[in-house]
Write an enzyme that holds these catalytic residues in place. Structure first.
Site, mmCIF file in Angstrom:
data_model
loop_
_atom_site.group_PDB
_atom_site.id
_atom_site.type_symbol
_atom_site.label_atom_id
_atom_site.label_comp_id
_atom_site.label_asym_id
_atom_site.label_seq_id
_atom_site.Cartn_x
_atom_site.Cartn_y
_atom_site.Cartn_z
ATOM 1 N N ARG A 395 -18.716 16.964 -9.730
ATOM 2 C CA ARG A 395 -17.040 16.831 -9.087
ATOM 3 C C ARG A 395 -16.637 17.795 -11.483
ATOM 4 N NH1 ARG A 395 -15.536 12.002 -5.445
ATOM 5 N NH2 ARG A 395 -16.067 12.203 -4.440
ATOM 6 N N ASN A 431 -23.160 18.768 -7.631
ATOM 7 C CA ASN A 431 -23.371 17.516 -6.005
ATOM 8 C C ASN A 431 -21.526 18.343 -6.475
ATOM 9 O OD1 ASN A 431 -23.322 16.231 -3.452
ATOM 10 N ND2 ASN A 431 -21.799 15.090 -5.253
ATOM 11 N N GLU A 432 -21.016 18.901 -5.077
ATOM 12 C CA GLU A 432 -19.571 18.495 -4.646
ATOM 13 C C GLU A 432 -18.774 19.670 -5.335
ATOM 14 O OE1 GLU A 432 -17.941 14.981 -3.928
ATOM 15 O OE2 GLU A 432 -19.025 14.816 -2.217
ATOM 16 N N ASN A 433 -19.408 20.317 -6.409
ATOM 17 C CA ASN A 433 -18.740 21.617 -7.891
ATOM 18 C C ASN A 433 -17.945 21.569 -7.767
ATOM 19 O OD1 ASN A 433 -21.556 21.782 -7.614
ATOM 20 N ND2 ASN A 433 -21.384 20.642 -9.883
ATOM 21 N N ARG A 470 -25.452 20.064 -2.685
ATOM 22 C CA ARG A 470 -24.160 19.970 -1.580
ATOM 23 C C ARG A 470 -22.801 20.526 -2.085
ATOM 24 N NH1 ARG A 470 -20.977 15.847 -0.625
ATOM 25 N NH2 ARG A 470 -19.911 16.602 1.652
#
Length: 821
Positions: A395, A431-433, A470
């Site tokens: 994030r 993750n969730e970039n 992801r």
């Protein structure tokens, strides 16, 4: 050019100093430094303040050092305290150790298995090392600093020959570090993994990288070993020998070699061929042992590494294969987090958690969202659990060069440190970039460019494993395996839509793996409806265990009918703390686990067991559901989760019939009954299952309420003695007529004063001083204090309602109730 230069620097660093400061030291001569530590949660001007003597008549300026045992996290309680933000800042540790290196002219190192998030190390006041990053292993050579301090008068006069060690940890907010503070987990501070004292001779092992492979049929195995030696100074090559032994999983020696000339700091073996190797598999995790013994001037040091032979394949638009056979990855996720200790889990706690995961029947785990303890990877090797491990680029966006340097370094460290574990099949790049917020600019092309750099670096460091991320659609073409965001029945749509959503995800990428699905459940909360969660159940649902078992049940039966599915990993195995969820039923806790934060199983744990476990099991849904309600003579559904071929249910000793298990007969694979409870009395349920001729059973007792209730107007507090020193406190909301309000979800707050300890800030349904009611009830435990002649007063409140007050631990050990006026 910058990327190529970085690769060259990495390779050069492996052969030189990098490996000495960032490797897991493969030595058998390690001493865990668990005891004798003191801690202060604040900053100090310098290390001198931690070691300066206290003079007579002049009290120490910072006297509030507390004794602690490692591992230790300085957010053990405040991470889930409903009334504060968790502490982010510096904390200092100090101890003194005996250093007695058995090797002549040897080296002394401190090894940190993980410390958060920036760490500085001092010998007395001498700064000897710095590390940035809270999740990889690293070490500091303190040899010269120790020898210099031993020559001082302070060493003998104040420390009796012992060596003072001072460490500063800092988890302050910093947008130029990963992980982002926008991540849905705490960035813990402290020495929350083990610290080891390591002795080595003048030359020892720096790192050992084992590359093992086999063909898809497992007929021929090959091994190559790259060995890096640690020698800060030149070593006597004519007096140094290296002995190598490889042992099969049954302990039989299958290879040996001795090298006594031409030893180099970096050595690579010839290819070693092993015919028909014993394969590492999830059901039979065969581990080979690689033993190296280095003899220098008559002194020896040993290193032991384990490895395995297995062949993996993620087929494009198809399933996953292990050793040539299709394997459905049945997985979960794990954070390093536990009630009462936060990230500071002991090895014993890790073992129990991983055994729980294996007993559930999982064969795959994603370690979210950072490199985890090497102990966890060792356990995955031993238990047969395949692993997706990732760096904490999670994030917030993409920072500057300092940010990128840390990300590259953390990826490099993770791959090199955990390279030998056969359980690892995927390296996670992020993750969730696609989640912005840390920086004014959010540039997708810059994120794509850096993702490609990390992907390429991963393949250079380890060509044998694939990369994964992801939820970042604009990067899914860069990596090897992709997981889109699919939360059927929780954040979007309803869970009967799962098959369609998963198929769309698979069609949209080359290699698909479904990571993260499920939903939150508040332990002990049950409802009588079978609501299927159309729309946003995360926002509009009841967060009950009743709903979540049905959601999991549906997903699991669907996954058995997806021949193209590589696998799926539900989020998450255990409830964990997060600063982003203060309004949850348990404040600051992500409640998507199938066990509570202390490891207590929820009802959903047994749903997974019934589908995944090969060990026979049977479980009546509702062990944490003492009361059911409805109309008189209304039929109520009873679910039994079991992997037995057939099950018979008894209500109050009367058979309700036999059901055969069929995984596609939803819910509970056909093991369900509609029964009529006796009003008001205890109703005994017993389920008896048969599996391969053996009988298994489970029993619960539930009462049945038909009275209607109104709004809560009373809050009743009761106490039950669990043992001489511990009392269970229960609070119950009732209406004007005294009828329990069984659907109430009001918050209940506990408080107490006197001779006792409120067991709060655990992040569990029964271990929080502020918690939403489960069916109108909440509970907490109180432990006796030191003064046996003094009582402890406790009360509860819910909104404007106040309970009666209880007085606990009277001089005779009894409990008395005192009404509140």
């Amino acid at each position: 050019m910058g990327t190529i230069r970085f690769y060259l620097l990495v390779l050069l660093g492996i052969a030189c100093s990098f490996i000495n400061t960032h490797a897991i030291i493969p030595s058998t001569e390690k001493i865990r430094l668990n005891d004798g530590w003191e801690f202060i949660r604040q900053d100090m001007a310098n290390a001198w303040e931690a070691v300066r003597p206290v003079r007579v008549g002049q009290p120490e300026m910072v006297p509030f050092w507390t004794k602690v045992t490692l591992p230790h996290c300085f957010n053990a309680e405040d991470a889930v305290d409903p009334n504060v933000n968790y502490y982010q800042g510096p904390g200092w540790y100090r101890t003194s150790i005996s250093v007695d290196n058995p090797y002549q002219a040897g080296r002394v190192l401190l090894e940190f298995e993980g410390a958060g998030q920036k760490t500085d190390v001092y010998v007395y006041t001498k700064h000897v090392g710095t590390h940035v990053g809270g999740y990889d292993s690293w070490n500091v050579d303190i040899t010269e600093a120790v020898e210099a301090f031993k020559k001082t008068d302070v060493c003998l006069e104040r420390y009796d020959g012992r060596i003072p060690i001072v460490i500063r940890c800092d988890n302050s907010r910093d947008t130029e570090m990963i992980p982002s503070d926008m991540s849905d987990f705490n960035l813990y501070g402290g020495l929350y993994r083990y610290v080891n004292l390591v002795y080595t001779p003048s030359i020892s092992f720096g790192q050992i990288l084992i590359s093992s492979s086999t063909d898809s049929k497992g007929q021929v195995g090959s091994v190559r070993i790259k060995t890096y030696l640690y020698a800060p100074q030149d070593f006597p090559r004519d007096k140094t020998t290296l002995n190598v032994v490889i042992k099969a999983p049954d302990g039989k020696e299958i290879y040996s070699n001795q090298k006594s000339d031409d030893l180099k700091l970096t050595m690579e073996s010839d290819e070693i061929t092993i015919r028909k190797p014993m394969l590492w598999d999830v059901d039979s995790p065969m581990l080979y042992t690689y033993e190296m013994t280095l003899n220098v001037n008559g002194e020896t040091v040993r290193a032991i590494e384990r490895f395995g032979f297995r062949h993996t394949e993620f087929r494009e638009k198809g399933p996953f294969y292990l050793n040539g056979k299709r394997l459905l990855l049945r997985g979960t996720h794990r954070h390093e987090d536990h009630a009462g200790v936060a990230a500071a889990l002991t090895e014993e706690m890790m073992v129990e958690e991983m055994m729980q995961i294996k007993r559930m029947g999982a064969n795959f785990i994603r370690l979210g969202h950072y490199q985890q303890s090497d102990i966890i990877l060792r356990l995955c090797d031993e238990l047969g659990i395949l692993v997706w491990e990732e760096i904490p680029w999670c994030r917030g966006g993409l920072g500057g060069e300092r940010y990128k340097t840390q990300a590259r370094q953390m990826l490099t460290n993770m791959i090199l440190q955990h390279h030998n574990h056969p359980s690892i099949i995927l390296w996670g790049m992020g993750n969730e970039n696609d989640w912005p917020g840390d920086f004014e600019t959010f540039d997708k092309e810059m994120i794509r460019s850096f993702m490609k750099e990390l992907h390429d670096l991963s393949h250079k460091l380890d060509p044998s494993r694939m990369t994964a991320i992801r939820r970042c659609e604009f990067c899914k073409d860069i990596i090897d395996v992709y997981s889109p965001s699919i939360w059927a029945g929780w954040y979007s749509r309803s869970f009967p839509d799962y098959y369609l959503m998963a198929k769309e995800g698979m069609d949209g990428t080359s290699r698909f793996l479904h990571a993260e699905w499920g939903g939150d459940s508040h332990a002990g909360r049950h409802m009588e409806s079978d609501y299927q969660g159309a729309g946003n159940a995360a926002k509009n649902g009841d967060w009950s265990e009743s709903y979540i078992v049905r959601l999991f049940d549906w997903h699991l039966k669907e996954q058995e009918n997806m021949p193209w599915l590589t696998g799926a990993a539900f989020w998450t195995f255990k409830d964990f703390s997060t600063p982003l969820r203060p309004e949850n039923p348990i404040p600051y806790v992500n409640q998507k686990g199938v066990v509570e934060r202390d490891g207590t199983p929820k009802e959903s744990y047994y749903v997974f067991q019934s589908y995944w476990s090969k060990e026979p099991m049977i479980h009546i849904y509702g062990h944490s559901r003492p009361v059911r309600w409805g109309e008189a003579n209304e039929k109520k559904e009873v679910l039994v989760y079991s992997n037995c071929t057939e099950v018979e249910l008894f209500l109050n000793g009367v058979s309700q019939g036999v059901r055969k298990r069929n995984s596609q007969d939803y819910p509970a694979a056909g093991l369900r009954w509609n029964v009529i409870y006796n009003k008001g009395t205890a109703n005994a349920l017993k389920a008896v299952g048969v599996n391969n001729g053996k009988v298994y059973s489970d029993e619960i007792v539930q009462s049945y309420v038909t009275e209607k209730w109104g709004k809560p107007v009373k809050l009743n507090l009761t106490a039950t003695v669990l043992c001489k020193d511990t009392v269970l406190i229960k609070a119950e909301l009732k209406d004007l007529n005294g009828t329990p309000c069984l659907d109430s979800q009001d918050y209940i707050e506990f408080s107490g004063i006197g001779n006792g300890i409120l067991l709060q800030n655990l992040g569990t349904a029964g271990g929080s001083k502020r918690v939403q009611a489960s069916n109108g009830r909440a509970s907490i435990k109180v432990s006796r204090g030191a003064n046996l002649n003094s009582p402890f007063y406790i009360l509860a409140k819910s909104g404007t309602l106040y309970s009666n007050q209880l007085s606990l631990f009277d001089s005779d050990g009894g409990i008395s109730s005192v009404s509140v006026k």
